[in-house]
Design an enzyme around this catalytic site. Structure first.
Site, PDB file in Angstrom:
ATOM      1  N   LYS A  29       0.839  -1.195   0.000  1.00  6.32           N
ATOM      2  CA  LYS A  29       0.000   0.000   0.000  1.00  6.32           C
ATOM      3  C   LYS A  29       0.880   1.254   0.000  1.00  6.32           C
ATOM      4  O   LYS A  29       2.082   1.177   0.278  1.00  6.32           O
ATOM      5  CB  LYS A  29      -0.923  -0.010   1.225  1.00  6.32           C
ATOM      6  CG  LYS A  29      -0.187  -0.063   2.554  1.00  6.32           C
ATOM      7  CD  LYS A  29      -1.143  -0.152   3.724  1.00  6.32           C
ATOM      8  CE  LYS A  29      -0.361  -0.165   5.039  1.00  6.32           C
ATOM      9  NZ  LYS A  29      -1.229  -0.056   6.210  1.00  6.32           N
TER      10      LYS A  29
ATOM     11  N   ARG B 175     -10.782   0.051  14.718  1.00  6.26           N
ATOM     12  CA  ARG B 175     -10.684   0.816  13.473  1.00  6.26           C
ATOM     13  C   ARG B 175     -11.615   0.228  12.421  1.00  6.26           C
ATOM     14  O   ARG B 175     -12.454   0.919  11.868  1.00  6.26           O
ATOM     15  CB  ARG B 175      -9.224   0.821  12.996  1.00  6.26           C
ATOM     16  CG  ARG B 175      -8.973   1.686  11.777  1.00  6.26           C
ATOM     17  CD  ARG B 175      -7.485   1.792  11.459  1.00  6.26           C
ATOM     18  NE  ARG B 175      -6.884   0.517  11.111  1.00  6.26           N
ATOM     19  CZ  ARG B 175      -5.600   0.380  10.773  1.00  6.26           C
ATOM     20  NH1 ARG B 175      -4.789   1.445  10.766  1.00  6.26           N
ATOM     21  NH2 ARG B 175      -5.107  -0.808  10.459  1.00  6.26           N
TER      22      ARG B 175
ATOM     23  N   HIS C 202      -5.537  -7.078  13.318  1.00  6.99           N
ATOM     24  CA  HIS C 202      -4.368  -6.196  13.262  1.00  6.99           C
ATOM     25  C   HIS C 202      -3.977  -5.789  14.670  1.00  6.99           C
ATOM     26  O   HIS C 202      -4.800  -5.296  15.447  1.00  6.99           O
ATOM     27  CB  HIS C 202      -4.678  -4.948  12.431  1.00  6.99           C
ATOM     28  CG  HIS C 202      -3.474  -4.078  12.209  1.00  6.99           C
ATOM     29  ND1 HIS C 202      -2.410  -4.478  11.451  1.00  6.99           N
ATOM     30  CD2 HIS C 202      -3.173  -2.833  12.660  1.00  6.99           C
ATOM     31  CE1 HIS C 202      -1.501  -3.521  11.423  1.00  6.99           C
ATOM     32  NE2 HIS C 202      -1.941  -2.509  12.159  1.00  6.99           N
TER      33      HIS C 202
ATOM     34  N   ARG D  43       1.959 -10.545   7.941  1.00  6.82           N
ATOM     35  CA  ARG D  43       1.874  -9.348   7.102  1.00  6.82           C
ATOM     36  C   ARG D  43       2.866  -8.276   7.553  1.00  6.82           C
ATOM     37  O   ARG D  43       2.474  -7.178   7.958  1.00  6.82           O
ATOM     38  CB  ARG D  43       0.467  -8.728   7.146  1.00  6.82           C
ATOM     39  CG  ARG D  43      -0.687  -9.598   6.731  1.00  6.82           C
ATOM     40  CD  ARG D  43      -1.983  -8.777   6.694  1.00  6.82           C
ATOM     41  NE  ARG D  43      -2.133  -7.911   7.834  1.00  6.82           N
ATOM     42  CZ  ARG D  43      -2.705  -8.255   8.983  1.00  6.82           C
ATOM     43  NH1 ARG D  43      -3.190  -9.476   9.156  1.00  6.82           N
ATOM     44  NH2 ARG D  43      -2.807  -7.389   9.968  1.00  6.82           N
TER      45      ARG D  43
ATOM     46  N   TYR E 198      16.781  30.745   2.389  1.00  5.22           N
ATOM     47  CA  TYR E 198      15.760  31.618   2.947  1.00  5.22           C
ATOM     48  C   TYR E 198      16.033  31.964   4.414  1.00  5.22           C
ATOM     49  O   TYR E 198      16.524  31.136   5.187  1.00  5.22           O
ATOM     50  CB  TYR E 198      14.387  30.941   2.865  1.00  5.22           C
ATOM     51  CG  TYR E 198      13.847  30.773   1.467  1.00  5.22           C
ATOM     52  CD1 TYR E 198      13.478  31.870   0.693  1.00  5.22           C
ATOM     53  CD2 TYR E 198      13.689  29.503   0.913  1.00  5.22           C
ATOM     54  CE1 TYR E 198      12.969  31.716  -0.582  1.00  5.22           C
ATOM     55  CE2 TYR E 198      13.183  29.336  -0.366  1.00  5.22           C
ATOM     56  CZ  TYR E 198      12.826  30.444  -1.108  1.00  5.22           C
ATOM     57  OH  TYR E 198      12.321  30.285  -2.373  1.00  5.22           O
TER      58      TYR E 198
ATOM     59  N   CYS F  93      14.680  24.050   0.808  1.00  2.00           N
ATOM     60  CA  CYS F  93      13.721  24.717  -0.075  1.00  2.00           C
ATOM     61  C   CYS F  93      12.735  23.712  -0.674  1.00  2.00           C
ATOM     62  O   CYS F  93      12.858  22.498  -0.471  1.00  2.00           O
ATOM     63  CB  CYS F  93      14.466  25.436  -1.195  1.00  2.00           C
ATOM     64  SG  CYS F  93      15.793  26.532  -0.636  1.00  2.00           S
ATOM     65  N   MET F  94      11.766  24.221  -1.424  1.00  2.00           N
ATOM     66  CA  MET F  94      10.781  23.345  -2.040  1.00  2.00           C
ATOM     67  C   MET F  94      11.428  22.361  -3.018  1.00  2.00           C
ATOM     68  O   MET F  94      11.075  21.180  -3.041  1.00  2.00           O
ATOM     69  CB  MET F  94       9.719  24.161  -2.777  1.00  2.00           C
ATOM     70  CG  MET F  94       8.646  23.299  -3.440  1.00  2.00           C
ATOM     71  SD  MET F  94       7.428  24.262  -4.362  1.00  2.00           S
ATOM     72  CE  MET F  94       6.500  24.996  -3.001  1.00  2.00           C
ATOM     73  N   ASP F  95      12.381  22.845  -3.804  1.00  2.00           N
ATOM     74  CA  ASP F  95      12.944  22.029  -4.877  1.00  2.00           C
ATOM     75  C   ASP F  95      14.433  21.773  -4.732  1.00  2.00           C
ATOM     76  O   ASP F  95      15.008  21.037  -5.541  1.00  2.00           O
ATOM     77  CB  ASP F  95      12.735  22.732  -6.233  1.00  2.00           C
ATOM     78  CG  ASP F  95      11.311  23.224  -6.404  1.00  2.00           C
ATOM     79  OD1 ASP F  95      10.403  22.384  -6.402  1.00  2.00           O
ATOM     80  OD2 ASP F  95      11.120  24.451  -6.509  1.00  2.00           O
TER      81      ASP F  95
END
Length: 351
Positions: free
Chosen positions: A34, A126, A153, A205, A248, A295-297
């Site tokens: 998943k 759950r 679980h 699992r 920054y 930074c973002m990138d």
């Protein structure tokens, strides 16, 4: 176009971990894939794991994930772990996806050709049916010839005190004894590492453990190996002069002339911005500091004295150098969040 960030998935490490975990549990595994195989790449991980005899099949959280894995035609079962909507069940059943049943309404919507796994709620609160209701649902599934398995679980199997998980297991066994011919699975990674083989279980699992991670108190149980190495491409190299600030907010000031590599990975790729002023990367066998705000990138790295050039790839984490657990701690997250947070901008490849 050249990738700016590359996650290399080690087939050898994943296969090694799955062999060890299956041996520890004493049963085959349902491998959770998943959340893009915990960030490792769904198709890449299935490709590696499908031929392994230790892997019975694959577990997913979303119907879309189930369809993707089923269409890979590995020949191995796919188990959906969370409820499907009634209008999704026919297609899932057609593809052979095992459907979880935990309520009477889900049972009523189950197509007659579907195979089901009964979800028993033993304390997670759950999903699933409490034991008394689970017995009724299981008997009806068995009467129809649709009960392939049942599962629960553990909520706390990865904690030092195992008593809560053991209480859950006793509650699950009370249901399991009524369906001795069905498959049964309860142990997640913490359960496998903590308990080893469990009475009358036919599968396990392990999730995060399959990808190489264990709780600290269980880290010595098996020689698990992190499966992913994350690298970022150097876009530019320049010198920040003594007294100049980097990135920054001016959080870091160069105490001397400093050679800076700008690495083209940032928080939009999944590297935690909150690791600012703590993060390090692995460069030519050395730990080197990430300078200033992430930074973002991009991020900037001190490469003074090293032969680093644009186009080189630096290692942000992996089994050698910087462990992913360190990056998670710098970012104030757990390994689950770090790995599943890797964005689609990161290229996945098998290595």
């Amino acid at each position: 176009m050249l990738p700016r960030a590359v996650a290399t998935i080690s087939a050898a490490a994943l296969s090694h971990n799955l062999r060890l975990l299956s041996g520890r549990a004493g049963v085959p595994l349902i491998l959770p894939v998943k959340a893009n195989a915990y960030g490792h790449g769904l198709e890449e991980v299935v490709q590696i794991a499908a031929p392994l005899p230790e892997v019975w099949g694959f577990a997913v959280a979303l119907p879309q994930e189930a369809v993707t894995v089923a269409r890979l035609n590995t020949g191995k079962p796919v188990l959906l772990l969370t409820p499907a909507a009634p209008e999704e069940m026919a297609e899932l059943a057609r593809l052979g996806v095992r459907i979880p049943i935990g309520t009477a309404a889900e049972l009523a919507a189950l197509p007659p050709e579907a195979k089901a796994h009964l979800k028993v709620d033993t304390g997670m609160n759950r999903l699933g049916a409490r034991p008394a209701e689970a017995l009724d649902l299981g008997r009806e599934l068995a009467r129809r010839g649709q009960l392939e398995g049942l599962y629960t679980h553990f909520a706390s199997a990865d904690e030092p005190d195992p008593s809560g998980a053991l209480r859950q297991f006793e509650a699950f066994l009370a249901v399991r004894r009524h369906f001795p011919d069905a498959l049964a699975h309860a142990s997640n990674g913490g359960g496998v590492l903590s308990f080893g083989p469990l009475d009358s279980m036919t599968m396990a699992r392990p999730g995060l453990a399959s990808y190489g991670y264990a709780p600290e108190h269980l880290s010595g149980v098996l020689d698990l190996q992190p499966v992913m190495t994350l690298q970022g491409r150097v876009g530019a190299v320049h010198t920040a002069l003594a007294g100049e600030q980097v990135s920054y907010s001016g959080l870091w000031t160069a105490p001397r002339d400093t050679r800076v590599a700008t690495v083209q990975v940032g928080y939009a790729d999944g590297y935690p911005r909150s690791a600012t002023l703590q993060a390090q990367v692995w460069v030519q066998g050395e730990r080197r500091t990430v300078l200033g705000r992430i930074c973002m990138d991009q991020m900037m790295v001190d490469v003074t004295g090293l032969d680093v050039n644009p186009g080189d790839y630096l290692t942000l984490w992996g089994p050698q150098g910087i462990h992913p657990g360190e990056v998670a701690r710098w970012g104030g997250v757990v390994e689950y969040e770090l790995l599943t947070g890797l964005s689609a901008r990161v290229a996945r490849q098998v290595g």
